[in-house]
Design an enzyme around this catalytic site. Structure first.
Site, PDB file in Angstrom:
ATOM      1  N   SER A  42      -9.103   2.182  13.216  1.00  0.00           N
ATOM      2  CA  SER A  42      -9.141   1.373  11.996  1.00  0.00           C
ATOM      3  C   SER A  42     -10.228   1.926  11.093  1.00  0.00           C
ATOM      4  CB  SER A  42      -9.472  -0.081  12.356  1.00  0.00           C
ATOM      5  OG  SER A  42      -9.868  -0.797  11.204  1.00  0.00           O
TER       6      SER A  42
ATOM      7  N   GLY B 244       1.967   0.941  10.154  1.00  0.00           N
ATOM      8  CA  GLY B 244       1.515   0.923  11.548  1.00  0.00           C
ATOM      9  C   GLY B 244       1.715  -0.445  12.195  1.00  0.00           C
TER      10      GLY B 244
ATOM     11  N   MET C  38      -4.821   2.640   2.215  1.00  0.00           N
ATOM     12  CA  MET C  38      -5.990   2.351   1.386  1.00  0.00           C
ATOM     13  C   MET C  38      -7.033   3.450   1.570  1.00  0.00           C
ATOM     14  SD  MET C  38      -6.301  -1.711   1.055  1.00  0.00           S
ATOM     15  CE  MET C  38      -7.225  -2.047   2.534  1.00  0.00           C
ATOM     16  N   GLY C  39      -6.596   4.610   2.076  1.00  0.00           N
ATOM     17  CA  GLY C  39      -7.507   5.741   2.205  1.00  0.00           C
ATOM     18  C   GLY C  39      -8.408   5.625   3.417  1.00  0.00           C
TER      19      GLY C  39
ATOM     20  N   LYS D 210      -0.279  -1.670  14.206  1.00  0.00           N
ATOM     21  CA  LYS D 210      -1.565  -2.355  14.378  1.00  0.00           C
ATOM     22  C   LYS D 210      -1.648  -3.584  13.462  1.00  0.00           C
ATOM     23  CE  LYS D 210      -5.993  -1.395  13.132  1.00  0.00           C
ATOM     24  NZ  LYS D 210      -6.366  -2.377  12.308  1.00  0.00           N
TER      25      LYS D 210
ATOM     26  N   GLU E 181      -6.628   8.921  12.442  1.00  0.00           N
ATOM     27  CA  GLU E 181      -5.510   9.426  13.247  1.00  0.00           C
ATOM     28  C   GLU E 181      -4.287   8.487  13.188  1.00  0.00           C
ATOM     29  OE1 GLU E 181      -3.514  12.073  15.038  1.00  0.00           O
ATOM     30  OE2 GLU E 181      -5.460  12.578  14.175  1.00  0.00           O
ATOM     31  N   GLY E 182      -4.546   7.188  12.981  1.00  0.00           N
ATOM     32  CA  GLY E 182      -3.423   6.245  12.828  1.00  0.00           C
ATOM     33  C   GLY E 182      -2.585   6.601  11.605  1.00  0.00           C
ATOM     34  N   HIS E 183      -3.268   6.815  10.476  1.00  0.00           N
ATOM     35  CA  HIS E 183      -2.545   7.220   9.256  1.00  0.00           C
ATOM     36  C   HIS E 183      -1.867   8.571   9.469  1.00  0.00           C
ATOM     37  CE1 HIS E 183      -5.931   4.727   7.481  1.00  0.00           C
ATOM     38  NE2 HIS E 183      -4.861   4.111   7.005  1.00  0.00           N
TER      39      HIS E 183
HETATM   40  O1  PAF Z   1      -2.190  -1.407   5.629  1.00  0.00           O
HETATM   41  C1  PAF Z   1      -2.808  -1.069   4.598  1.00  0.00           C
HETATM   42  O2  PAF Z   1      -3.605  -0.128   4.574  1.00  0.00           O
HETATM   43  C2  PAF Z   1      -2.587  -1.865   3.317  1.00  0.00           C
HETATM   44  O3  PAF Z   1      -2.450  -3.231   3.576  1.00  0.00           O
HETATM   45  C3  PAF Z   1      -1.402  -1.338   2.475  1.00  0.00           C
HETATM   46  C4  PAF Z   1      -0.100  -1.515   3.189  1.00  0.00           C
HETATM   47  C5  PAF Z   1      -1.632   0.115   2.130  1.00  0.00           C
HETATM   48  C6  PAF Z   1      -1.327  -2.134   1.166  1.00  0.00           C
HETATM   49  O4  PAF Z   1      -2.484  -2.004   0.417  1.00  0.00           O
END
Ligand code: PAF
Length: 279
Positions: A184, A146, A30-31, A148, A35-37
């Protein structure tokens, strides 16, 4: 790196890569990437020819009184990070591109009823719907999530099995700040005092990890974890639970693989954390 806004152009690009025999990995987000992403994108980069990152704040997974409007957004920064990590494509649709007065949703029973599902009744229906749509649009070989969001990960694994998506789901470890707070996007809501208070979640995780052992009563672990959180005046527990790692149902004893998960309000911000334990 390319950026697409529509389903049609995304499908066309993926089709062209497929024609060249390339494998495709997807990192749904969701943008407001952190660092997790980044760890998911790196893993995806290692394992696939093509890396697609979706950046979409999905309205259907937010309840009426939740933080859809306030959810942090910074596409410029997300774009730069994805580029630096070697992503090939960001799919960044507008809500109208993804939803036109939708009547079809994907929901998953039982697993979504406990833990976060109790206080966020429509959340996992929204997650499963958008993730299914992304899977149909991008048709990846692998998708990265993740640990998390452990309940989300369990639900997506089950959805993929139950609905026969031909996609491998890769779960990646929780990434923490140096002081232990799980990364987060919602951490940005915390003021300095709350940021300090939020450490009670990772402290409770640590306490639970120290205590847990095969055959124990779950309450013996959970009571101690709750005490750690309750010692923090700015914290209010939503839940601290021990569940079967596959079904997400409460367990009374540590007699199988379990997930120990919590949601805690720090001021108005609801944070989650967890650990898994295999017997
Ligand atoms: O974990 C997230 O950021 C959201 O729930 C996801 C998986 C991108 C779905 O919108």
């Amino acid at each position: 790196m390319q950026v697409t806004k529509t389903v049609a152009e995304t499908r066309a690009l993926v089709k062209s890569w497929r024609k060249e025999g390339k494998t495709v990995g997807l990192v749904p987000t969701m943008g407001y990437l952190h660092e997790g992403h980044a760890s998911l994108i790196r893993k995806c980069r290692e394992e696939n020819d093509i890396v697609v990152v979706s950046v979409f704040v999905n309205p259907t997974q937010f309840g009426p009184n939740e933080d859809l409007e306030a959810y942090p957004r910074d596409f410029e920064r997300d774009n730069a990070l994805c580029k630096s990590l070697g992503a090939d494509l960001i799919f960044h649709p507008e809500p109208e591109e993804m939803y036109q007065d939708p009547c079809a949703f994907v929901s998953i029973e039982t697993l979504s009823e406990n833990l976060c599902g109790k206080t966020r009744p429509i959340h996992f229906r929204g997650v499963c719907t958008v993730v299914s749509k992304l899977f149909h649009i991008v048709a990846p070989d692998k998708a990265y999530f993740g640990q998390k969001d452990a309940q989300q990960l369990a639900i997506i694994r089950k959805m993929v099995r139950d609905l026969n998506f031909d996609i491998e789901i890769v779960g990646c470890p929780i990434i923490r700040e140096e002081d232990g707070l799980a990364k987060s996007s919602r951490n940005t809501y915390l003021n300095p005092q709350e940021r300090q208070a939020a450490l009670c979640l990772s402290r409770a995780v640590k306490r639970g990890q120290e205590l847990i052992a095969p055959g124990m009563d779950s309450e013996a672990v959970l009571k101690e974890m709750r005490a750690v959180i309750e010692a923090e005046p700015l914290a209010r527990i939503d839940y601290v639970s021990m569940v079967d790692a596959l079904t997400m149902r409460d367990v009374e004893k540590v007699d199988r693989d379990v997930l120990v998960a919590m949601a805690v309000y720090i001021g108005k911000t609801r944070l989650i954390d967890n650990f898994s334990y295999e017997v």
